[in-house]
Structures are given as structure tokens and as C-alpha cells.
Design an enzyme around this catalytic site. Structure first.
Site, PDB file in Angstrom:
ATOM      1  N   GLY A  45       0.800  -1.216   0.000  1.00 37.24           N
ATOM      2  CA  GLY A  45       0.000   0.000   0.000  1.00 37.24           C
ATOM      3  C   GLY A  45       0.832   1.265   0.000  1.00 37.24           C
ATOM      4  O   GLY A  45       0.465   2.265  -0.630  1.00 37.24           O
ATOM      5  N   ASP A  46       1.961   1.244   0.691  1.00 39.87           N
ATOM      6  CA  ASP A  46       2.877   2.382   0.691  1.00 39.87           C
ATOM      7  C   ASP A  46       3.309   2.693  -0.738  1.00 39.87           C
ATOM      8  O   ASP A  46       3.287   3.850  -1.172  1.00 39.87           O
ATOM      9  CB  ASP A  46       4.085   2.076   1.584  1.00 39.87           C
ATOM     10  CG  ASP A  46       5.132   3.176   1.551  1.00 39.87           C
ATOM     11  OD1 ASP A  46       4.797   4.324   1.874  1.00 39.87           O
ATOM     12  OD2 ASP A  46       6.285   2.871   1.190  1.00 39.87           O
ATOM     13  N   CYS A  47       3.670   1.684  -1.472  1.00 39.11           N
ATOM     14  CA  CYS A  47       4.123   1.853  -2.850  1.00 39.11           C
ATOM     15  C   CYS A  47       2.980   2.330  -3.754  1.00 39.11           C
ATOM     16  O   CYS A  47       3.155   3.244  -4.561  1.00 39.11           O
ATOM     17  CB  CYS A  47       4.703   0.542  -3.361  1.00 39.11           C
ATOM     18  SG  CYS A  47       5.330   0.653  -5.037  1.00 39.11           S
TER      19      CYS A  47
END
Length: 137
Positions: free
Chosen positions: A25-27
Site C-alpha cells: 500500500g505504501d508503494c
């Protein structure tokens, strides 16, 4: 674009660590923010990077998640975020409170989960609203 990489079914994804969802999700969120800025500003890459901070800082992600939770998340999405928030992480945040870091991890876990489970329309909706919330900060 990544469909050929996404082969796990929902049961397998539900068994993953929420930290794995958050890692993905960060990416996904970072890519969305960078694409948004490249399409909606005339900034050079350095200025885009500096500007992107308001979208990706842990305390801003925490605020975004709290607004999402109050306004548009359904019960299943709230549960995914809760699992992301409560996961044991041994990482100590440098520029955020522990609570903000937990909520930002929950936000990233929700984004990663939606991406991995191919809930693309809902993911787009939440990303769009997240950008709107970040713009208000």
C-alpha cells in the site's frame, strides 16, 4: 498493469500479515501521489518530491484514515484498517508519534489490501478522496 503478478485469492491475501499489505500500500499510494502531482502541477521533480510530503507523511496519512473511517469506509474496510493499526511492528517512527505511525500503517494496509484483492474501483475512489483530504491540510 500488474494483473499478471496478482495470483493469490482473497483467502490467501487475508492470511498475509497486515504489514505486507502496508508494504504494498505504501508503494501504491506513493505512485498515485507522484502521478497525481506530475499530472496536476508544473513542478520540477525536486519540487514535486517536496510537495508530496504533505500527502505521505505519517501524521497526514493518519488524519486521512480517520476522515475516511468517519465518512466512507464500510465495515470490511474498517476491519482491514483495524488489523493494520493493531499489527505489532518493531519499527520506531522518526518523525511521527507512535499513534500516527500506527494509523498511517493502517491506511497503507487498507490501500495494499484493496490493490492485492483487485478492488480497483473502490481503490480509485479511496485514493481520490484521500488526495482531496490531503489537499485540505
Amino acid at each position: 498493469m500488474f494483473e499478471e503478478l496478482l495470483n493469490k485469492d482473497e483467502t490467501e491475501i487475508n492470511m498475509m500479515s497486515p504489514l505486507t499489505w502496508a508494504y504494498v500500500g505504501d508503494c501504491v499510494y506513493e505512485l498515485y501521489v507522484r502521478t497525481y502531482l506530475s499530472e496536476n502541477t508544473n513542478l520540477n521533480p525536486h519540487r514535486m518530491h517536496v510537495n508530496s510530503i504533505k500527502y505521505v507523511k505519517a501524521n497526514h496519512q493518519a488524519q486521512i484514515l480517520k476522515k475516511l473511517d468517519e465518512q466512507i469506509l464500510n465495515g470490511d474496510e474498517k476491519e482491514i484498517a483495524r488489523r493494520g493499526r493493531n499489527v505489532e511492528s518493531h519499527h520506531l517512527p522518526k518523525h511521527a508519534t507512535h499513534a500516527d505511525y500506527m494509523y498511517s500503517t493502517a491506511f497503507e494496509a487498507l490501500i495494499g489490501y484493496l490493490f492485492l484483492t483487485k478492488q480497483n474501483e473502490r481503490l480509485k475512489e479511496i485514493l481520490k478522496v484521500s488526495i482531496e483530504y490531503a489537499e485540505e491540510m
